[in-house]
Enzyme design. Structure first.
Site, mmCIF file in Angstrom:
data_model
loop_
_atom_site.group_PDB
_atom_site.id
_atom_site.type_symbol
_atom_site.label_atom_id
_atom_site.label_comp_id
_atom_site.label_asym_id
_atom_site.label_seq_id
_atom_site.Cartn_x
_atom_site.Cartn_y
_atom_site.Cartn_z
ATOM 1 N N THR A 149 -7.287 -9.635 -15.026
ATOM 2 C CA THR A 149 -6.087 -9.075 -14.411
ATOM 3 C C THR A 149 -6.052 -9.476 -12.931
ATOM 4 O O THR A 149 -7.090 -9.676 -12.310
ATOM 5 C CB THR A 149 -6.064 -7.543 -14.520
ATOM 6 O OG1 THR A 149 -7.135 -6.984 -13.747
ATOM 7 C CG2 THR A 149 -6.199 -7.109 -15.973
ATOM 8 N N TYR A 174 -8.453 4.773 -1.840
ATOM 9 C CA TYR A 174 -8.971 3.606 -2.548
ATOM 10 C C TYR A 174 -10.313 3.921 -3.210
ATOM 11 O O TYR A 174 -10.528 3.661 -4.403
ATOM 12 C CB TYR A 174 -9.117 2.454 -1.552
ATOM 13 C CG TYR A 174 -9.751 1.207 -2.110
ATOM 14 C CD1 TYR A 174 -9.107 0.454 -3.090
ATOM 15 C CD2 TYR A 174 -10.982 0.760 -1.639
ATOM 16 C CE1 TYR A 174 -9.679 -0.702 -3.596
ATOM 17 C CE2 TYR A 174 -11.561 -0.388 -2.134
ATOM 18 C CZ TYR A 174 -10.915 -1.120 -3.109
ATOM 19 O OH TYR A 174 -11.478 -2.262 -3.603
ATOM 20 N N SER A 211 -4.358 -14.449 -7.625
ATOM 21 C CA SER A 211 -4.599 -14.337 -6.190
ATOM 22 C C SER A 211 -6.024 -13.873 -5.922
ATOM 23 O O SER A 211 -6.632 -13.155 -6.738
ATOM 24 C CB SER A 211 -3.609 -13.349 -5.565
ATOM 25 O OG SER A 211 -3.863 -13.153 -4.186
ATOM 26 N N GLY A 212 -6.577 -14.275 -4.789
ATOM 27 C CA GLY A 212 -7.852 -13.762 -4.317
ATOM 28 C C GLY A 212 -8.992 -13.920 -5.305
ATOM 29 O O GLY A 212 -9.219 -14.993 -5.879
ATOM 30 N N ILE A 213 -9.728 -12.825 -5.509
ATOM 31 C CA ILE A 213 -10.909 -12.852 -6.375
ATOM 32 C C ILE A 213 -10.531 -13.232 -7.799
ATOM 33 O O ILE A 213 -11.212 -14.037 -8.444
ATOM 34 C CB ILE A 213 -11.594 -11.474 -6.369
ATOM 35 C CG1 ILE A 213 -12.039 -11.084 -4.961
ATOM 36 C CG2 ILE A 213 -12.785 -11.460 -7.317
ATOM 37 C CD1 ILE A 213 -12.530 -9.644 -4.834
#
Length: 679
Positions: A399, A544, A403-405
């Site tokens: 998922t 978070y 983008s990114g990781i």
């Protein structure tokens, strides 16, 4: 006269021929080195199928065929299966008959041990008698004493106790009895301690004895810094001796006159307890040492029947078996934790007096043993550690894969041959990522999905199962982070709702959707990307961290329910990574962070190793400090909270100049010291 005696001794040695069984074994090949340094011929029993191994040994020793001679035979056959013609050729030529061949393995089955150790010894004595061997040198073992409670002397034999604790004890004892009662030739018996690697090279040919504990030490090193004190067991004393000292002592005693009929303990006169040995190897492997060692004998007050009843309970048995399997420790070794026997070795010391053959200290060569094990025998070396071996042809869902990781992980997983599935909200980014993966030869399936919407999550799960049938690996990577102090969140309850919706409920929806098929197939792996903040309780990230902590807690509960159904859960407490998610916080531009590619490597590690958790040492240490000294930890984190202010965005201030948020040297130093923590 002295010159004549010297000439006579030289002539005598030139006629000194040897016969060796087990020559290609660990002790045998080192003994050959010693014997070849003397004059004479060495005859070696070699069974069918081991010729290549023997020839490789000959080449390694640099021995000509006329000095290292093959005698074909088999332990399981009378007179070792040596042909009559060869028997006739050997008759009267063998001065020293070394019988080393045996099955040195606590984990081997009883029948195999009896065949090799008992019948093999009887057949060896038959051969020694047939060739009129000058002296039989039988390599027994301290195992012949069984679990004798106290000091076992070299003149003791029938006093052995608890021989049925392991077939190895019983068969070595019976083999020695055969030598004592049936051998018609002069004989000498050697009982080495637990033989470990070469003290100068570290060489050993298999994992045995203390080497079974090296995996545990390695795991401790991976989990904790070497200076962190730990708690362990003290245990009984184990007698460790290096192979080079054993063969040097055996060679010397074998050639010393007037010692026939005696038994010699080739042992350490001052053996260490298991806890001490573990600490010696922990230092050698740069792992944490056991500062507190609990003596296992303290549990002796519990009646044996009670201990046995507890050990037979299915949950206890399963727990112990899983623990031992994870550490690579055979259950048979646990019987030796409270090893009760000490070995008197005065006869061996008397025979070695003046020889300069001294037992080296374990501390002086333990690092060589560790280094050799780590380079040649570590079981991890023989496991397929390639990503391709774990994901090729399998369905892997990532998922937030655009983008990114997530994107960095998706590229690596697709390149390894997986049937990759990625989902995200942006169709253009999905198309771009898919195009890049397919251009590199990978397979990628894309699905537009909003993980904050329950209906979208359910539709995604149904479509993936319809298209692919099942999911092998689910990587819950998509997430949202909010950096804002609680004081600025009084009127922003939606911050907590939206982080929880994506980071917890969205991930949970996918887990619950894919988990039934995984459980039915008894195969599956769920990887949840969490945060180091869950371990460090990072201030300003309450929304978070709480959402990630919820996912962590769910995973721990799920592990307990699915551990016996082939489904694994891995939590990665990811440190700070330089992704678009942290871009609004300008201070992160000046502190150490992981790149997305480095973070993706942690996901690759999770797929390959399937651990329960992956965390940095700092994260683990922070959790330990918080558990031991929560007030002191609270002060540290409050200092950090005051040192790092809320950003202009968190305060709702728009248009503030970049220079106003430039970090101070104190902030940079603090963030560098606690690398990877969110501030």
């Amino acid at each position: 006269m002295q010159r004549e005696r010297g000439a006579t001794a030289a002539a005598e040695e030139s006629r000194m021929n040897y016969f060796v069984t087990g020559a290609t074994g660990f002790i045998g090949r080192h003994l050959l080195e010693r014997l070849l340094a003397r004059k004479g011929t060495v005859y070696c029993l070699v069974r069918k199928g081991s010729e290549e191994k023997f020839e490789a040994l000959r080449e390694r020793l640099g021995a000509p065929k006329e000095r290292l001679v093959v005698v074909r035979g088999d332990l399981a056959r009378p007179r070792l299966g040596v042909a009559p013609a060869q028997l006739a050729a050997l008759k009267g030529k063998v001065r020293h008959f070394f019988h080393l061949a045996a099955l040195y393995d606590l984990t081997a089955d009883a029948e195999a041990q009896r065949t090799a150790n008992v019948e093999g010894t009887r057949h060896a004595l038959e051969l020694a008698e047939a060739v009129n061997a000058g002296c039989v040198h039988f390599v027994s073992s301290i195992a012949a004493a069984g679990l004798y409670p106290g000091v076992f002397r070299e003149d003791m034999f029938d006093e052995a106790e608890e021989l049925d604790a392991n077939p190895y004890f019983r068969t070595k004892h019976e083999a020695e009895r055969i030598v004592r009662t049936e051998c018609r030739r002069p004989f000498r018996i050697y009982r080495p301690g637990m033989v470990i690697g070469h003290s100068r090279t570290g060489e050993i040919d298999k994992i045995d004895g203390p080497y079974y504990l090296f995996g545990l030490i390695k795991k401790m090193r991976q989990m904790l810094p070497p200076w962190v004190p730990t708690v362990g067991l003290e245990g009984g004393r184990i007698n460790l001796v290096p192979v080079d000292w054993v063969v040097a002592a055996m060679d010397h005693i074998a050639h010393k006159p007037g010692l026939d009929g005696q038994c010699f303990h080739l042992t350490d006169p001052a053996p260490r307890r298991i806890g001490e040995v573990l600490n010696v190897f922990a230092r050698a492997g740069h792992a944490p040492e056991m500062a507190m060692r609990i003596d296992a004998r303290m549990f002796a007050f519990v009646p044996g029947a009670v201990r046995q009843a507890l050990a037979s309970l299915p949950p206890v048995r399963r727990f112990v078996n899983v623990l031992l399997r994870d550490f690579g420790i055979p259950p048979e070794l646990m019987r030796l934790i409270n090893y009760p026997t000490r070995f008197d070795c005065r006869e061996a010391e008397r025979a070695l007096k003046g020889s300069k053959i001294a037992l080296p200290k374990l501390e002086d060569y333990a690092w060589r043993l560790w280094d050799y094990w780590e380079r040649h025998l570590d079981p991890d070396l023989f496991v397929d550690h390639s990503l391709s071996g774990k994901v090729k042809g399998r369905v892997v869902v990532v998922t937030g894969g655009t983008s990114g990781i997530g994107r960095a992980a998706a590229l690596k997983i697709a390149a390894a041959g997986a049937r990759l599935v990625i989902c995200a909200r942006n169709e253009d980014e999905l198309a771009a990522t898919r195009k890049e993966i397919e251009a590199a030869g990978g397979v990628c399936h894309t699905y537009k999905t909003d993980l904050t919407d329950a209906a979208s999550c359910d539709a995604f799960v149904q479509q993936v199962l319809a298209d692919h049938g099942h999911v092998d690996i689910l990587v819950n990577n998509a997430g949202r982070s909010i950096r804002r102090s609680i004081a600025l969140s009084y009127e922003r309850f939606h911050d907590f709702e939206r982080t929880m919706q994506l980071n917890y409920f969205g991930a949970l929806r996918l887990i619950l959707g894919f988990l039934p098929a995984m459980a039915e197939r008894h195969r599956g792996h769920i990887i949840n990307i969490s945060s180091i903040g869950v371990l460090t309780n990072s201030p300003r990230f309450s929304a978070y961290v709480a959402s990630k902590a919820a996912l962590d807690a769910f995973s721990r509960c799920a592990q307990a329910e699915y551990s016996d159904q082939g489904v694994s859960f891995t939590t990665i407490n990811m440190p700070l990574v330089k992704t678009p998610m942290i871009a609004p916080t300008k201070i992160y531009e000046s502190v150490p962070t992981l790149t997305p590619e480095e973070a993706a490597d942690l996901i690759v590690e999770a797929i390959i190793e399937r651990p329960v958790r992956i965390a940095t040492r700092l994260g683990t240490f922070a959790q330990i400090v918080y558990a031991l000294a929560p007030r002191a930890y609270e002060i540290i984190m409050n200092t950090a909270f005051r040192l790092f202010p809320d950003s202009a965005a968190a305060k709702g201030i728009k248009g503030m100049r970049e220079a106003a948020q430039a970090p101070t040297s104190e902030q940079i130093a603090f963030a560098s010291l606690l690398r990877g923590v969110h501030w």
